[in-house]
Design an enzyme around this catalytic site. Structure first.
Site, PDB file in Angstrom:
ATOM      1  N   GLU A   1      -3.644  -9.934   3.782  1.00 21.42           N
ATOM      2  CA  GLU A   1      -4.549  -9.600   4.880  1.00 21.42           C
ATOM      3  C   GLU A   1      -5.727 -10.571   4.985  1.00 21.42           C
ATOM      4  OE1 GLU A   1      -2.529  -5.625   4.049  1.00 21.42           O
ATOM      5  OE2 GLU A   1      -3.057  -7.451   2.972  1.00 21.42           O
TER       6      GLU A   1
ATOM      7  N   GLU B   1       0.830  -1.203   0.000  1.00 21.09           N
ATOM      8  CA  GLU B   1       0.000   0.000   0.000  1.00 21.09           C
ATOM      9  C   GLU B   1       0.868   1.259   0.000  1.00 21.09           C
ATOM     10  OE1 GLU B   1      -4.055  -1.578   2.181  1.00 21.09           O
ATOM     11  OE2 GLU B   1      -2.412  -0.856   3.440  1.00 21.09           O
TER      12      GLU B   1
END
Length: 260
Positions: free
Chosen positions: A131, A111
């Protein structure tokens, strides 16, 4: 600067190195430091381009420091002025940022990389959003990645957490160039120096126009540009650099950009 974030400046270029052994994971304190570093970069008129990389040869960044979380770092704690990793939510960052991915780049580390403008990677770099396997959401990546690469590839990464090597990441378009390990930083600096020699006011306008266009219809953003309603565009159109570009072309010489 020493500690979990190291910096050095050469000319108009700032190099930022994430250095938290063993894996360069980001805790709250490191995120706040990164935010301060990139805020100062944003606000320093002498700095035009930044390079972000990780220390070592194995990890760029795996994202959130789970050990720090186990010791009390709250996942919804104070990440600092720029949000997680210092870049994702930093407002008005209108300068080019190059990410030099030196190894594993996953979760929040990916990210952070996606928050940069250009991504270079070593041949052994790998990318993932794991995740899903921890029962949580890669929030920033869920927003950004489907806009950067084909929707179906992005959703597969988000849904399954599967890993991509550098070649596949390059094929899908979120890595610009792949380099050998001993060439990565030299190539990053070569790119940075090229950009640093360019017109900073134009770069600023490009970044603001791109940000505005993400959430608007084409014509709405175009109207803002033509009516000089965007701050960076208004600054550019009234600048010495704007006239310098015209003069240099007319006089058949290289332009000299002053950033004003």
């Amino acid at each position: 600067m020493t500690g979990p974030v190291r910096t050095r400046t050469v000319g108009h270029v700032l190099e930022v190195t994430l250095d938290r052994p063993k894996a360069n994971a980001v805790d709250l304190a490191t995120s706040r430091i990164l935010g301060e570093v990139f805020r100062d970069f944003r606000d320093n008129p002498d700095l035009r381009v930044a390079i972000l990389t990780g220390a070592g040869e194995k990890f760029f960044c795996p994202g959130w420091d789970l050990k720090a979380a186990a010791d009390g770092d709250a996942v919804d704690g104070d990440y600092g002025v720029g949000g997680f990793g210092g870049l994702q939510e930093l407002p008005h960052l209108n300068k080019p940022v190059i990410c030099a991915v030196n190894g594993i780049c996953c979760g929040g580390g990916l990210e952070i990389a996606l928050s940069c403008d250009i991504i270079l990677a070593v041949e052994h770099a790998s990318f993932a959003l794991p995740e899903i396997r921890s029962g949580t959401v890669a929030d920033a990546a869920s927003i950004k990645l489907p806009k950067r690469i084909p929707y179906h590839i992005a959703m597969e990464m988000l849904f399954t957490g599967r890993w991509l090597d550098a070649e596949e990441a390059h094929r899908w378009g979120f890595v610009n160039h792949i380099h050998k390990g001993d060439e990565l930083m030299a190539k990053a600096w070569e790119m940075a120096e090229l950009l640093a020699s360019g017109p900073p006011l134009v770069f600023a306008a490009i970044k603001e126009v791109v940000r505005e266009a993400e959430g608007e219809k084409f014509q709405d953003t175009m109207n803002k540009v033509t009516k000089r309603q965007l701050r960076t565009v208004d600054t550019l159109y009234g600048s010495e650099d704007n006239m310098e570009g015209f003069k240099a072309f007319s006089e058949k010489r290289d332009p000299v950009w002053k950033g004003k």
